[in-house]
Design an enzyme around this catalytic site. Structure first.
Site, PDB file in Angstrom:
ATOM      1  N   GLY A  39      -1.915  -0.551  -1.616  1.00  0.00           N
ATOM      2  CA  GLY A  39      -0.578  -0.775  -1.138  1.00  0.00           C
ATOM      3  C   GLY A  39      -0.437  -1.515   0.152  1.00  0.00           C
ATOM      4  N   PHE A  40      -1.420  -1.321   0.878  1.00  0.00           N
ATOM      5  CA  PHE A  40      -1.344  -1.960   2.370  1.00  0.00           C
ATOM      6  C   PHE A  40      -2.056  -3.300   2.654  1.00  0.00           C
ATOM      7  CE2 PHE A  40      -0.171   2.526   2.324  1.00  0.00           C
ATOM      8  CZ  PHE A  40       0.861   2.406   3.190  1.00  0.00           C
ATOM      9  N   GLY A  41      -3.000  -3.525   1.677  1.00  0.00           N
ATOM     10  CA  GLY A  41      -3.684  -4.575   1.963  1.00  0.00           C
ATOM     11  C   GLY A  41      -4.969  -4.676   0.930  1.00  0.00           C
ATOM     12  N   ASP A 101       1.732   9.049   0.206  1.00  0.00           N
ATOM     13  CA  ASP A 101       1.325   8.448  -1.096  1.00  0.00           C
ATOM     14  C   ASP A 101       0.097   8.792  -1.879  1.00  0.00           C
ATOM     15  OD1 ASP A 101       1.631   6.185  -2.800  1.00  0.00           O
ATOM     16  OD2 ASP A 101       0.899   4.477  -1.326  1.00  0.00           O
ATOM     17  N   VAL A 140      -9.153  -4.283   0.440  1.00  0.00           N
ATOM     18  CA  VAL A 140     -10.278  -3.456   1.057  1.00  0.00           C
ATOM     19  C   VAL A 140     -11.610  -4.069   0.559  1.00  0.00           C
ATOM     20  CG1 VAL A 140     -11.291  -1.058   1.143  1.00  0.00           C
ATOM     21  CG2 VAL A 140      -8.844  -1.186   0.718  1.00  0.00           C
ATOM     22  N   LEU A 167     -13.212  -4.522  -2.641  1.00  0.00           N
ATOM     23  CA  LEU A 167     -13.384  -3.436  -3.312  1.00  0.00           C
ATOM     24  C   LEU A 167     -11.953  -3.142  -4.369  1.00  0.00           C
ATOM     25  CD1 LEU A 167     -14.782  -0.861  -0.723  1.00  0.00           C
ATOM     26  CD2 LEU A 167     -16.117  -1.634  -2.960  1.00  0.00           C
ATOM     27  N   GLY A 168     -10.924  -3.609  -3.824  1.00  0.00           N
ATOM     28  CA  GLY A 168      -9.634  -3.310  -4.323  1.00  0.00           C
ATOM     29  C   GLY A 168      -8.469  -3.779  -3.638  1.00  0.00           C
TER      30      GLY A 168
END
Ligand SMILES: *[C@@H]1O[C@H](CO)[C@@H](O)[C@H](O)[C@H]1NC(C)=O
Ligand SMILES: *[C@@H]1O[C@H](CO)[C@@H](O)[C@H](O)[C@H]1NC(C)=O
Ligand SMILES: *[C@@H]1O[C@H](CO)[C@@H](O)[C@H](O)[C@H]1NC(C)=O
Ligand SMILES: *[C@@H]1O[C@H](CO)[C@@H](O)[C@H](O)[C@H]1NC(C)=O
Ligand SMILES: *[C@@H]1O[C@H](CO)[C@@H](O)[C@H](O)[C@H]1NC(C)=O
Ligand SMILES: *[C@@H]1O[C@H](CO)[C@@H](O)[C@H](O)[C@H]1NC(C)=O
Ligand SMILES: *[C@@H]1O[C@H](CO)[C@@H](O)[C@H](O)[C@H]1NC(C)=O
Ligand SMILES: *[C@@H]1O[C@H](CO)[C@@H](O)[C@H](O)[C@H]1NC(C)=O
Length: 670
Positions: A357-359, A473, A361, A353-354
């Protein structure tokens, strides 16, 4: 009729109403054994199964209400006291887990059939805004299987008497007083076994009794709960009666098998033999490995055994997870890696999906429940602090608000944390702002609705929960749109990942350039006001559809969006900053309110920023904004960031130097 003499002179109309209400108050009484063909009002996930079982929920993230279709007169006379009434029902709570369930169910008396604006952790009765408000006129008996600290719940298996609030007037661990031994016997509400509840209100004595017992046991003499309480000050006339239930991360069935009610008399007895059968919840399905391998062994197909073994070894490696003793506390929120692997078809790229910032999805469909989810893969080293982090994520995951993306659970593997969220079908806001992936342009009213939603969600994180949650964020790519185009904040609390157990020498800057407030860049300390700053930038970005940091460094004074909007404001041209693609088709008052509020929120000095509480008042309650003055904004963002006080800091925080050095050339949001 004695009371009439004491009443002041009644007009003939009032008298008419009065007489009607006497007759309308004629004693309602009913008993249902199963609900096939029974006239009920239902909403949400509530339904009557072909077997006649009233099923309020049957999955994760469910909410269901059922009402007796017509309202009841609880008072004999207009403005009279609330009469005695009596309710009895047989229920069962069947959880997919043996040891845990969520959230709970309740019998209620409510002035309205519209309980649409209610939340799961409030068992579908109330929400954080109206909880505790005397204008709710609500009485409920909760069968609560979740311990919510915000309601000072005693445990995750209790019965409570609730007046206008989820914080119970009186509550007790589920159980009953045995008539013979007079001792208290414990019960587990979510055992999957049918139990009976009696709720008795005595209007003359103003007393509420609640009694629980296993189904088939006669009503125990001593009630589990007995509270002196005068419902005359609470209930509206007429009011509806019914049931409510909700579930969260744990798939749970909340069922009612039989129900009886009487005004001014004992509720008719429920004949247990006439109740519908409960779905069987047998032992959890066991691995078929033994059943398969045994016949093979007897047939001595050695080769096949070898194949099976290597397959198993492969499987166990493929599905291996990290699990430690402390995680047992979080058991229910833990998904198996196998399920997540199947859900996402092995994390195939087509399900991506995208990348946040953290990984990465991924979209997935949970194999058993068929619930659509978004699975976020967060890289982590198995470092200290993981326990606190998972505890934090799980605890924050209990947050429910219609403007937050619900976290359903997690899974942990070597070097990897997987977070499972509700899938938001309309994707992230930034794609609409910049018309990526073929997303249509959002109208002004859609944007305004989303802005208010995000403000509401952030207010909830900051002020409405048991502890303050700082998002850290906020930006359009972290705002997701649900099927009704409501804005929901995602990733809340996630930035904590970098707070726990990391080496201070390599502290990461959490957040996104362009949305970071000056004081955060100075000190690295986040607060609710750093969120407000980012929210201010977000307001400008959504209204202007421009990135917070512009890419053209030649226009020296104008390379931040804040400065660009400020310049227009100074020249009296504020409305010209609104997204030109709207071609003037927007409510100028609303847009200017949002822009000015954006400037206030993104003020470099924390003391000049409003709290989210104030922001909501400006946005939603029509409170006028204070007049903005020139002295208020005698700065430019760029000058401030580049010249004031940061150089000295740069010496101390080499990591920051890079960030600030590249500040003016960064494009900001993703
Ligand atoms: C509950 O849902 C499951 C699957 O979603 C379904 O198989 C089951 O029949 C449902 N139970 C009832 C009683 O409807
Ligand atoms: C169910 O009850 C409501 C309220 O009494 C009534 O308006 C409605 O007609 C009833 N429906 C049926 C199918 O009987
Ligand atoms: C009932 O109570 C309301 C509000 O307290 C009052 O305005 C009204 O006059 C009362 N009606 C009668 C008939 O006493
Ligand atoms: C139910 O109440 C909500 C507000 O609480 C309102 O927005 C909605 O329109 C109401 N629905 C109906 C059907 O009245
Ligand atoms: C209670 O609800 C009413 C009506 O919704 C509202 O006007 C009032 O401000 C609320 N009171 C509190 C203390 O929130
Ligand atoms: C019943 O449950 C309570 C609360 O969990 C516990 O303190 C008590 O020991 C239990 N009693 C029995 C007989 O198991
Ligand atoms: C509540 O229970 C007490 C016994 O504990 C009993 O004396 C009283 O009559 C009961 N009241 C109602 C309304 O059932
Ligand atoms: C309950 O409250 C009503 C007024 O709201 C009052 O008239 C009645 O006497 C009270 N009942 C008792 C038992 O105190």
């Amino acid at each position: 009729m004695l009371q009439m003499k004491h009443m002041p002179l009644l007009s003939s109309i009032v008298f008419l109403v009065f007489t009607i209400s006497v007759f309308a108050g004629s004693e309602v009484q009913f008993v249902y054994h199963g609900f096939s063909g029974v006239n009920l009002t239902m909403d949400g996930n509530a339904k009557v199964t072909p077997d006649g079982l009233l099923e309020l929920t049957n999955d994760t993230v469910n909410l269901g209400h059922t009402f007796y279709p017509s309202p009841l007169n609880f008072r004999k006379w207009l403005n009279g006291t609330v009469q005695s009434f009596s309710v009895s029902f047989v229920f069962a709570i069947l959880s997919v887990h043996d040891d845990i369930s969520a959230d709970g169910m309740a019998f209620f008396v409510s002035p309205t059939k519209n309980l649409s604006n209610t939340w799961a952790q409030y068992i579908g009765l109330l929400n954080s805004e109206n909880d505790g408000n005397t204008s709710n006129h609500m009485f409920a008996v909760e069968l609560d299987t979740t311990q919510n600290n915000e309601f000072i719940d005693i445990d995750n298996n209790h019965v409570g008497i609730n007046i206008n609030s989820l914080h119970s007037l009186q509550a007790h661990h589920a159980g009953y007083y045995d008539d013979q031994s007079k001792s208290l016997k414990n019960l587990t509400l979510f055992s999957g076994k049918a139990m009976q509840v009696w709720v008795n209100y005595n209007g003359d004595a103003s007393q509420i009794n609640v009694t629980l017992a296993p189904v088939g046991t006669p009503k125990p003499e001593r009630p589990l709960l007995s509270a002196p309480y005068n419902l005359s000050g609470i209930l509206k006339d007429p009011s509806y009666i019914g049931f409510s239930a909700t579930t969260g991360a744990i798939s749970t069935q909340h069922c009612v098998l039989g129900w009886s009610f009487a005004m001014n008399g004992p509720a008719p007895a429920i004949d247990v033999s006439k109740l519908p059968k409960l779905p069987r919840i047998g032992p959890k399905p066991h691995s078929k490995v033994m059943e398969i391998t045994l016949p093979i062994v007897t047939a001595a197909f050695v080769l096949v055994i070898g194949l099976v073994i290597s397959l198993l070894v492969y499987r166990s490696l493929r599905y291996s997870e990290l699990k430690e003793d402390w995680e047992i506390d979080f058991g229910p929120h833990r998904f198996s890696f196998k399920d997540l692997l199947h859900a996402t078809e092995g994390f195939k790229n087509k399900n991506l999906l995208g990348v946040g910032g953290f990984g990465k999805v991924y979209k997935g469909i949970l194999p058993k429940s068929k619930v659509e989810v978004a699975v976020k893969k967060v890289a982590h080293e198995s470092r200290q602090g993981m326990k606190e982090f998972v505890a934090e994520v799980v605890s924050i995951g209990r947050l429910r608000h219609r403007n937050l993306v619900p976290l359903l659970g997690y899974c942990r593997r070597q070097g990897e944390l997987l977070l499972v969220y509700d899938y938001m079908s309309n994707g992230s806001l930034n794609k609409y702002l910049y018309c990526e992936d073929g997303k249509p342009l959002l109208s002004w009213s859609q944007r305004f609705h989303i802005i208010k939603g995000v403000a509401f969600g952030l207010l909830y994180l900051h002020e409405k929960w048991e502890k303050v949650v700082i998002h850290r964020d906020i930006k359009p790519s972290n705002v997701l749109l649900d099927s009704e185009m409501n804005g929901r904040l995602g990733d809340f609390g996630l930035s904590k990942l970098y707070d726990h157990g990391t080496d201070p020498q390599t502290t990461h800057m959490v957040g996104t350039m362009g949305y970071l407030s000056p004081e955060f860049v100075h000190t690295g300390k986040a607060s609710t006001l750093t969120d407000v700053f980012a929210f201010g930038i977000f307001l400008l970005e959504v209204t202007c559809a421009q990135r917070p940091v512009k890419q053209n460094p030649l226009q020296a004074n104008q390379n931040t969006l804040v400065d660009w909007v400020l310049d227009h404001w100074r020249n009296g041209l504020l409305s010209e900053t609104v997204d030109t693609r709207l071609q003037g088709d927007f409510n100028a008052d609303e847009a200017c309110l949002v822009l000015k509020l954006g400037l206030m929120c993104s003020h470099p000095f924390t003391s000049a920023r409003p709290s989210m509480h104030q922001v909501m008042k400006y946005l939603d309650a029509g409170m006028p904004l204070p007049e903005l003055t020139e002295t208020h904004f005698s700065f430019t963002m760029r000058a401030l960031v580049q010249n004031k006080g940061l150089e000295s800091r740069n010496m101390l925080y080499p990591e920051l130097t890079t960030s600030i050095g590249t500040f003016s050339s960064l494009s900001g949001g993703r």
